[in-house]
Design an enzyme around this catalytic site. Structure first.
Site, short mmCIF file in Angstrom:
data_model
loop_
_atom_site.label_atom_id
_atom_site.label_comp_id
_atom_site.label_asym_id
_atom_site.label_seq_id
_atom_site.Cartn_x
_atom_site.Cartn_y
_atom_site.Cartn_z
N GLN A 247 -5.83 -14.36 -73.56
CA GLN A 247 -7.08 -14.08 -74.27
C GLN A 247 -8.29 -14.09 -73.35
OE1 GLN A 247 -7.13 -17.15 -77.29
NE2 GLN A 247 -5.55 -16.16 -78.50
N HIS B 169 -7.85 -19.56 -76.11
CA HIS B 169 -8.92 -20.40 -76.67
C HIS B 169 -9.96 -20.76 -75.63
CE1 HIS B 169 -6.44 -21.79 -80.40
NE2 HIS B 169 -6.29 -20.51 -80.14
N GLU C 246 -13.64 -20.96 -89.96
CA GLU C 246 -14.84 -21.65 -90.44
C GLU C 246 -16.12 -20.95 -90.06
OE1 GLU C 246 -13.05 -26.18 -89.77
OE2 GLU C 246 -14.96 -25.61 -88.87
N TYR D 162 -17.42 -31.57 -85.81
CA TYR D 162 -17.00 -30.59 -86.81
C TYR D 162 -15.52 -30.69 -87.17
CZ TYR D 162 -21.70 -28.97 -86.64
OH TYR D 162 -23.08 -28.94 -86.73
N TYR E 28 1.01 -22.47 -86.59
CA TYR E 28 1.68 -21.18 -86.73
C TYR E 28 3.15 -21.32 -87.10
CZ TYR E 28 -2.57 -19.43 -84.54
OH TYR E 28 -3.87 -19.14 -84.25
#
Lengths: 143, 359
Positions: free
Chosen positions: B81, B147, B239, B249, B260
């Site tokens: 990613q 991530h 979110e 949070y 997953y």
């Protein structure tokens, strides 16, 4: 008849090992949360452990595939090299699931089972695989 | 027969009235042919800069994608990613010509999200980056290519916010202050730490940390001093939050998402001392970016392949649902252009910039 017996033993070993891996992984994940400050009482722990058995839908096929390869190698190795039958299958059960997870981790560049991210977690999951190997050996043992 | 016709007409009228998202708009594809693009930035002269994860900044000028890109782009770790990710102009760009880039830096066994600044200078072929300066690098490094977070925003005082993702395998570290995983950090333009950061005086805490308990935040904007953010959950648990300094949070102790593989991330969907999301999307939509446009928030998504409109009411956010429904593809970024229209960047190997012209 013997084929049915082997097939049954393979499936039972895969199921029991998968359940064991799920239980272990849940406790590893919960422990990791506790280590960063979460307070997890018995009820939520139990509820999460039970819910996590839903992981079997993906875990069981993987475990079965691992055992198919591992137990085949164990059978061939034992017939060629001799040695304790149980030791071969225990080693095959443990190593097949550990190798599968390490391979997936390498290719995906992430660990697909959260409980296997630590050395202790991987070790425990290996023991779950070993249990499967032992069960298979016992169920397929000839006189 | 007449009764049936009247009933049909009344039904159609009711349906028309209930179509809350009926909007009169046209889509115009500005350019195509972008490769794994991630973010856009509009220059005052109406050029558009677009990052491609492989490490290029493409230039769109007068509706054309130029062959040559911006030169002087730093080397990136392009895997998974990662790669070259966000691009943002400084609030005072007209005076200082500063832009900011975020990207994955390092190698397979040791990589991290990095933030750099540079001066954007016009050149014969387009633009070049000069005075490239490393502003911040997340610590510690990680062994995953997932991530990164990486969205950048700037507060009114000039300080910079950047999302740092949890690195996937390191998710619990989003809860501890001795690392940057799963945090939003805040630094000054020169990389120094503002004295007003919430954990500067906390023992064993990294002083750049602004908020914690995040997973993979890919939407981060500042509007009238309020910081809005969205982040990916795992399976479920996406979110939208309003970010305040020092607030936790919740990830991964409190989440509506599951793993997953079907296992739970946590027994808790909320937890004392942790801020619950203002919007939760379960099942996941995979929110990729957000912008404020004419007083409403617009969030693009990858999995749902949509734009959603959100309304802010004091400290609550209401999801009005999917808008511009014909834009049904993976969307990576959304920006209000210099002409006042919304622009979206699609995802993938042949990505496009699409202008939404609403009447």
């Amino acid at each position: 008849m013997r084929f049915i017996k082997i097939l049954g033993a393979w499936l039972i070993a895969a199921i029991i090992s998968s359940v064991a891996v799920s239980l272990v992984s849940s406790q590893q994940v919960i422990q990791a949360l506790i280590e960063v400050g979460a307070n997890v009482d018995l009820q939520p722990r139990f509820a999460m452990t039970l819910t996590d058995l839903g992981m079997l839908q993906t875990l069981l096929p993987v475990m079965a595939a691992c055992f198919l390869v591992g137990f085949t190698v164990a059978a061939l190795s034992q017939s060629l090299l001799g040695g304790q039958r149980a030791a071969w299958y225990i080693a095959a059960g443990a190593s097949s699931i550990v190798c599968a997870l390490l391979l997936m981790s390498w290719f995906l560049n992430l660990m697909p089972i959260a409980g296997a991210r630590t050395f202790s977690g991987m070790l425990l999951i290996g023991l779950c695989g070993a249990l499967g190997g032992l069960i298979f050996e016992r169920m397929t043992k000839t006189a | 027969m007449l009764k049936a016709m009247l009933f049909f007409a009344a039904s159609m009228a009711l349906l028309a009235g209930y179509d809350a998202h009926a909007r009169d708009y046209k889509l115009h594809t500005v350019v195509s042919g972008l490769e794994a693009s991630w973010a856009m930035a509009f220059l005052p002269n109406q050029d558009i800069l677009v990052t491609e994860r492989a490490g290029k900044i493409r230039i769109v000028r007068d509706g054309k994608l130029l062959e040559t890109g911006v030169t002087g782009v730093p080397e990136v770790y392009y895997a998974g990613q990662g790669g070259l990710l966000d691009i943002m102009l400084d609030n005072d760009f007209a005076q200082n010509r500063l832009i900011y880039l975020s990207f994955s830096h390092g190698k397979r066994r040791a990589n991290a999200t990095r933030l750099v600044s540079a001066k954007l200078v016009s050149s014969a072929d387009g633009y070049e980056l000069q005075d490239l300066t490393v502003v911040f690098t997340a610590q510690p490094t990680k062994k995953t290519a997932h991530h990164y977070g990486a969205r950048i925003a700037q507060l009114d005082d000039g300080s910079l916010l950047m999302a740092v993702g949890d690195g996937f395998n390191y998710r619990e570290q989003a809860q501890t202050l001795d690392n940057h995983f799963g945090k939003i950090i805040r630094v000054n333009r020169d990389g120094s730490v503002p004295n007003s950061n919430p954990f500067v005086d906390t023992d064993n805490a990294l002083p750049e940390i602004y908020s914690l308990g995040h997973r993979n935040q890919q939407g981060l904007i500042v509007d009238e001093g309020v910081v809005y953010q969205n982040e990916h959950g795992p399976r479920g648990g996406d979110e939208v939050n309003i970010i305040e300094a020092g607030v936790n949070y919740g990830w991964p102790i409190a989440t509506f998402g599951i793993d997953y593989n079907g296992a739970k991330i946590s027994p808790f969907t909320s937890y004392q001392g942790m801020q619950s999301p203002l919007v939760d999307w379960t099942p996941s939509i995979a929110p990729s970016s957000m912008t404020m446009h004419k007083g409403k928030l617009y969030v693009t998504s990858l999995a749902e392949q949509s734009i959603r409109e959100l309304e802010v009411n004091d400290n609550s956010i209401i999801d009005n649902g999917v808008v511009f429904e014909s834009l049904s593809q993976r969307l990576r970024d959304v920006v209000t252009g210099t002409d006042g229209f919304l622009y979206v960047l699609t995802d993938g190997d042949d990505a496009s910039i699409i202008k939404i012209m609403e009447n």
